[in-house]
Motif scaffolding. Structure first.
Motif, short mmCIF file in Angstrom:
data_model
loop_
_atom_site.label_atom_id
_atom_site.label_comp_id
_atom_site.label_asym_id
_atom_site.label_seq_id
_atom_site.Cartn_x
_atom_site.Cartn_y
_atom_site.Cartn_z
N PHE A 96 5.83 3.94 51.19
CA PHE A 96 7.17 3.91 51.81
C PHE A 96 7.73 5.32 51.93
O PHE A 96 8.24 5.71 53.00
N ASP A 97 7.61 6.10 50.88
CA ASP A 97 8.16 7.46 50.91
C ASP A 97 7.36 8.36 51.86
O ASP A 97 7.94 9.23 52.53
N ILE A 116 3.55 0.73 46.69
CA ILE A 116 4.60 0.49 47.68
C ILE A 116 5.51 1.73 47.79
O ILE A 116 5.80 2.22 48.89
N ASP A 117 5.91 2.26 46.65
CA ASP A 117 6.78 3.45 46.64
C ASP A 117 6.11 4.63 47.35
O ASP A 117 6.74 5.35 48.13
N ARG A 161 4.47 -8.27 48.68
CA ARG A 161 5.51 -7.25 48.91
C ARG A 161 5.28 -6.53 50.24
O ARG A 161 6.25 -6.19 50.93
N ILE A 162 4.03 -6.30 50.59
CA ILE A 162 3.75 -5.71 51.91
C ILE A 162 4.24 -6.65 53.00
O ILE A 162 4.94 -6.24 53.93
N GLN A 172 8.37 -4.52 52.37
CA GLN A 172 8.74 -3.44 51.45
C GLN A 172 7.85 -2.20 51.57
O GLN A 172 8.20 -1.14 51.05
N LEU A 173 6.71 -2.32 52.23
CA LEU A 173 5.80 -1.16 52.32
C LEU A 173 6.26 -0.17 53.38
O LEU A 173 6.25 1.04 53.17
N LEU A 174 6.64 -0.72 54.54
CA LEU A 174 6.93 0.16 55.69
C LEU A 174 8.38 0.10 56.11
O LEU A 174 8.87 1.02 56.77
N GLY A 175 9.07 -0.95 55.72
CA GLY A 175 10.47 -1.08 56.10
C GLY A 175 10.74 -2.48 56.63
O GLY A 175 9.83 -3.14 57.15
N THR A 230 11.01 11.62 51.78
CA THR A 230 11.66 11.76 50.48
C THR A 230 11.82 13.24 50.18
O THR A 230 11.07 14.07 50.70
N ASN A 238 8.56 7.15 55.34
CA ASN A 238 10.01 7.21 55.61
C ASN A 238 10.70 8.47 55.12
O ASN A 238 11.86 8.69 55.43
#
Ligand code: NAI
Length: 324
Positions: free
Chosen positions: A250-251, A246-247, A23-24, A28-31, A256, A254
């Motif tokens: 990412f948050d 990941i969530d 997933r990284i 999905q981890l950073l965009g 939240t 990016n």
């Protein structure tokens, strides 16, 4: 093209590692527009298995994955890293006392904290997943005096996501209807999932469920979900833990408006300064901020205090063991 961001994953050959790395690498981890370089840190006996996972990562031909290294050398693994996911830890085995567990993990997270301190990029962000996550994060942080303290965090996002899912099922609403969920305290059975600030359809969640369900079903179900997964699967939660990691990152990167994360306390809500405890948080400009101004009633106060007390005891224990 953008320079690739180096992401280091410890315990890369473990089951969370297997659910996390792909997933990284897929963005999905950073965009979806950020190229990544992966560094897989393992103990010597597991380097071969991690190299096998690296072969599979190659075989995905991920457009965003610009390179993979596999190593048992922490200095090399964290060299130039901007994100460190500390997943590998010493699990509690039968007959092991808390002191033994903390000692064994101190032997992992102390040196890794120092390796981060000495080698990581200036923008390093650390998420500790390996248990006891909050205290392992504190140990790593205390060995990294040159890294801003707030870059060390521990994962309660899985607990947060479990709370969302349990409440959504109870009220028969999509999870997207639920706002302002909070996990307070330690990532352990003492954690406190708070429905007195959570909102469903704009109204306080606690007012939409009966008190007995909240107290006797919701709180213990969320807090003991990890044990229930082990009982059902015969192995501890892995894909859901990877998803939560990941969530979290990412948050953090990016932004939240509201989630839960264990971050160093600044004394807010009576949580002693320095303890890495879960709070309601927002993220702005790549920094976590504790959401302020919430009223805490006696029911919540008692539960937050109990979990924070456990964190203080763990901090005292690692101090007495000379681990920090
Ligand atoms: P696992 O046992 O499958 O994998 C752990 C890996 O870490 C192993 O491959 C091991 O060789 C490696 N490792 C051990 N010491 C290391 C070191 N010093 N450096 C690098 N690697 C090292 O375990 P799994 O299922 O992947 O779980 C990992 C951790 O995550 C456990 O501590 C578990 O309790 C924790 N966890 C935390 C959750 C949370 O919500 N915070 C949720 C689920 C699990």
């Amino acid at each position: 093209a953008q320079t690739p961001v180096k992401v280091t994953v410890t315990g890369a050959a473990g089951q969370i590692g297997y659910a996390l790395l792909f997933r990284i690498a897929s963005g999905q981890l950073l965009g979806a527009d950020v190229p990544v370089k992966l560094s897989l840190l393992e103990i010597p006996q597991a380097v071969k298995a991690a190299a096998g996972t690296a072969m599979e990562l190659d075989d995905c031909a991920f457009p965003l994955l610009s390179g993979i290294e596999v190593t048992d050398d922490a200095n090399k693994a964290f060299d130039g890293a901007s994100v460190a996911l500390l997943v590998g830890a010493r699990p509690r085995t039968a007959g092991m006392e808390r002191g033994d567990l903390l000692q064994a993990n101190g032997g992992i997270f102390g040196p890794q904290g120092k390796a981060i301190n000495d080698n990581a990029a200036d923008d390093i962000r650390v998420l500790v997943v390996g248990n006891p996550a909050n205290t392992n994060a504190l140990i790593a942080q205390q060995h990294a005096p040159d890294v801003p303290a707030e870059r060390f965090t521990a994962m309660t996002r899985l607990d947060h996501n479990r709370a969302l899912s349990q409440l959504a099922a109870k009220l028969q609403v999509p999870v997207t209807e639920i706002k302002k969920m909070t996990i307070w305290g330690n990532h352990s059975a003492t954690q406190y999932p708070d429905l007195f600030h959570a909102e469903v359809g704009g109204k306080i969640a606690a007012e939409q469920v009966d008190e007995a369900w909240l107290r006797d079903t919701f709180i213990p179900t969320v807090a003991k979900r990890g044990a229930a997964i082990i009982e059902a699967r015969g192995a501890s939660s892995a894909a859901s833990a990877a998803n939560a990691a990941i969530d979290h990152v990412f948050d953090w990167v990016n932004g939240t408006e509201w989630t839960s994360a264990a971050i160093p306390s600044d004394g807010s809500y009576g949580v002693p300064e320095g303890i890495i405890s879960s709070f309601p948080v927002a993220s702005r400009d790549g920094k976590w901020e504790i959401i302020q101004g919430l009223e805490i009633d006696a029911f919540s106060r008692e539960r937050i205090d109990a979990s924070v007390r456990e964190l203080e005891e763990e901090r005292t224990a690692v101090r007495e063991l000379g681990l920090i």
